[in-house]
Every structure is written in C-alpha cells, then in structure tokens.
Design an enzyme around this catalytic site. Sequence first.
Site, short mmCIF file in Angstrom:
data_model
loop_
_atom_site.label_atom_id
_atom_site.label_comp_id
_atom_site.label_asym_id
_atom_site.label_seq_id
_atom_site.Cartn_x
_atom_site.Cartn_y
_atom_site.Cartn_z
N GLU A 114 0.82 -1.21 0.00
CA GLU A 114 0.00 0.00 0.00
C GLU A 114 0.85 1.26 0.00
O GLU A 114 0.54 2.22 -0.70
CB GLU A 114 -0.96 -0.01 1.19
CG GLU A 114 -2.09 -1.00 1.03
CD GLU A 114 -3.07 -1.01 2.19
OE1 GLU A 114 -2.85 -0.27 3.19
OE2 GLU A 114 -4.06 -1.74 2.11
N HIS A 170 -10.09 0.77 0.41
CA HIS A 170 -10.42 -0.10 1.54
C HIS A 170 -11.89 -0.49 1.58
O HIS A 170 -12.30 -1.33 2.38
CB HIS A 170 -9.99 0.56 2.86
CG HIS A 170 -8.52 0.49 3.08
ND1 HIS A 170 -7.65 1.43 2.56
CD2 HIS A 170 -7.76 -0.40 3.75
CE1 HIS A 170 -6.41 1.09 2.90
NE2 HIS A 170 -6.45 -0.02 3.61
#
Length: 170
Positions: free
Chosen positions: A85, A118
């Site tokens: 990420e 997310h």
Amino acid sequence: MSFILISRNKQFWDVFKGEKASIGASIGWGIIGFFLVFLGQTIGAYIELALGIDMGSENTEAIMSVTKVAPIMIIATVFLGPVLEELVFRRVIFGSIIQNYNFWIASIISAIVFAAIHMDFTHILLYTICGMIFAFLYHKTKRLLTPIIAHVLLNGFVTFIQMNADKFQI
C-alpha cells in the site's frame, strides 16, 4: 516481481529533491508516525461519533475473521499489505502528484484513493486521515521506509488488539 521491475529504474525512488533523512531518523519518525496516526484516528473517531457513525470497521472485521481461521494471514495484514500500500499510494500516487502540485493536493488525493480502496466508505474519514499522515511522513523524511514503519505498527497494533479482544473485555 514488482520490486525487480522497480529496481531497474533508479529514478523511481527519487521523488523529492534534497537530502533524505538518515535511516535512524526515518525509523524514529516511523515510530512517531504510529502515534500520530493513532491520534488522528482518535480525533476522526470522535468526529464520526458526533455524526452518528458507529465504531468498528467492516474491512477490519473481514480481515480479522479470515486471520482467526488462517493465522498466516497476519503476515499479509501486518507486513505485506502496508509495504504494498505504501508503494502504491505514497510512492506511485502521492509521489507522482507531488511532482506537479503541492503537498496538500497530493496528500488529499492520494489519501482519498487510499481510503476508497479499503471499501469501507462509512469510515472514509479515518482512512483518509491515515493516508494523509503517511504522506506527511514520506514527505518529511523523503523515505518510503518511514510510512511503512508507521503502517506496519498500526496494522500490528490493530491485529493484536482484535485477536486478543476477548482478553481485554471488562
């Protein structure tokens, strides 16, 4: 495989002009960053509560349910996820945008994309706050190591708390 391709382009890592923070300072800022993210999430949670949003992330719950069945998932949650990420959202997205725009624009855009990925839109504020703090850490030290450390510590802390929640109940 991605790291092999990236390592062939030495300019990939040169996002910022100027000297990078030392490894020691970068590690120190990574640890401080964990506390900054924790503080940011606490403030964000109070804002969400004031807006009537319940605590508890569906994304975190889903990951923890898999982790309880397959504890090897801890490696992905605590280490691999944060590394990938940070590479994508801080180096590629934030790092690309900051080449042409200021810190605020780059950090807000990259943080919102980080939050959206997310898929927990109820808590988009919390993820956006995290993304902006991770961007600040990267910008401050000019090293991707710094937000990786903060992110690993955050995910490790959340995983530890979630996996041991029954022991902490009063």
